[in-house]
Design a protein around this motif. Structure first.
Motif, short mmCIF file in Angstrom:
data_model
loop_
_atom_site.label_atom_id
_atom_site.label_comp_id
_atom_site.label_asym_id
_atom_site.label_seq_id
_atom_site.Cartn_x
_atom_site.Cartn_y
_atom_site.Cartn_z
N GLU A 1 0.83 -1.16 0.15
CA GLU A 1 -0.24 0.05 0.04
C GLU A 1 0.96 1.26 -0.10
N ALA A 2 2.11 1.24 0.93
CA ALA A 2 2.60 2.57 1.01
C ALA A 2 3.63 2.75 -0.40
N GLN A 3 4.11 1.64 -1.27
CA GLN A 3 4.49 1.84 -2.30
C GLN A 3 3.62 2.30 -3.46
N ILE A 4 2.26 1.80 -3.51
CA ILE A 4 1.45 2.41 -4.36
C ILE A 4 0.90 3.70 -4.24
N GLN A 5 0.67 4.07 -2.88
CA GLN A 5 0.53 5.25 -2.56
C GLN A 5 1.62 6.35 -2.98
N GLU A 6 2.78 5.95 -2.92
CA GLU A 6 3.84 7.11 -3.43
C GLU A 6 3.65 7.10 -5.07
N ALA A 7 3.26 6.04 -5.50
CA ALA A 7 3.06 6.09 -7.04
C ALA A 7 2.09 6.89 -7.49
N LEU A 8 0.79 6.72 -6.58
CA LEU A 8 -0.32 7.57 -6.84
C LEU A 8 -0.19 8.98 -6.73
N HIS A 9 0.78 9.33 -5.66
CA HIS A 9 1.08 10.82 -5.57
C HIS A 9 2.05 11.45 -6.88
N LEU A 10 2.95 10.60 -7.25
CA LEU A 10 3.70 11.00 -8.42
C LEU A 10 2.67 11.06 -9.69
N PHE A 11 1.77 10.12 -9.69
CA PHE A 11 0.89 10.36 -10.92
C PHE A 11 -0.04 11.53 -10.90
N GLU A 12 -0.16 11.69 -9.73
CA GLU A 12 -1.09 13.01 -9.37
C GLU A 12 -0.22 14.27 -9.64
N ASP A 13 0.89 14.54 -9.34
CA ASP A 13 1.65 15.37 -9.69
C ASP A 13 2.09 15.77 -11.30
N LEU A 14 1.72 14.55 -11.79
CA LEU A 14 2.32 14.43 -13.22
C LEU A 14 0.80 14.82 -13.92
N GLY A 15 -0.23 14.75 -13.47
CA GLY A 15 -1.69 15.04 -13.92
C GLY A 15 -1.99 13.55 -14.76
N ASP A 16 -1.37 12.71 -14.73
CA ASP A 16 -1.60 11.30 -15.36
C ASP A 16 -2.68 10.64 -14.91
N GLY A 17 -3.93 10.83 -15.49
CA GLY A 17 -5.12 10.11 -15.40
C GLY A 17 -5.26 8.62 -15.31
N HIS A 18 -4.41 8.24 -16.68
CA HIS A 18 -4.38 6.83 -16.61
C HIS A 18 -3.34 6.17 -15.47
#
Length: 131
Positions: free
Chosen positions: A61-78
């Motif tokens: 969960e922690a690793q995926i949450q980190e990824a989610l924050h990065l995708f949010e910062d990039l504006g990457d909806g996919h």
């Protein structure tokens, strides 16, 4: 390019191959971080979280949450839809069914918004496993 190959080989994630696959993903993650490739880092963090989550749902969960924050910062909806969908799976493995349903609902909505029918299906399947 190597991270893209690693990200496209989901059949290798079988539980009996997890230790070796985790090492491959860790190597890719280190290289991506060193190169400053944020999108690749996020993609591999999602995969690493899936692999980790098989044995340690909190780490996954922690690793995926980190990824989610990065995708949010990039504006990457996919990427966000992918991360939410895999987070739902990790919550399900950890028997946190309410969190799994919430994450799957977010994944479904995001996938629909960006037109990612495959990820929408993954999220809906996760919801179906909880009802």
């Amino acid at each position: 390019m190597c991270w893209e190959l690693a990200a496209r080989a989901p059949t290798l994630w079988a539980s009996d191959r997890t230790p070796g696959w985790a090492a491959v993903l860790d190597t890719a993650l280190g290289a991506l971080r060193s190169a400053g490739n944020v999108r690749g880092t996020a993609a591999i963090l999602v995969l690493r979280g899936v692999v980790s989550g098989e044995h340690d749902p909190r780490l996954g969960e922690a690793q995926i949450q980190e990824a989610l924050h990065l995708f949010e910062d990039l504006g990457d909806g996919h990427g966000q839809a992918l991360a939410w969908s895999r987070l739902a799976r990790t919550h399900r493995v950890g028997c946190d069914y309410r969190a799994a349903l919430r994450a799957a609902g977010k994944a479904t909505a995001l996938a629909r918004r960006v037109g990612d029918r495959g990820e929408e299906l993954n999220a809906l399947q996760c919801i179906g496993r909880h009802t």
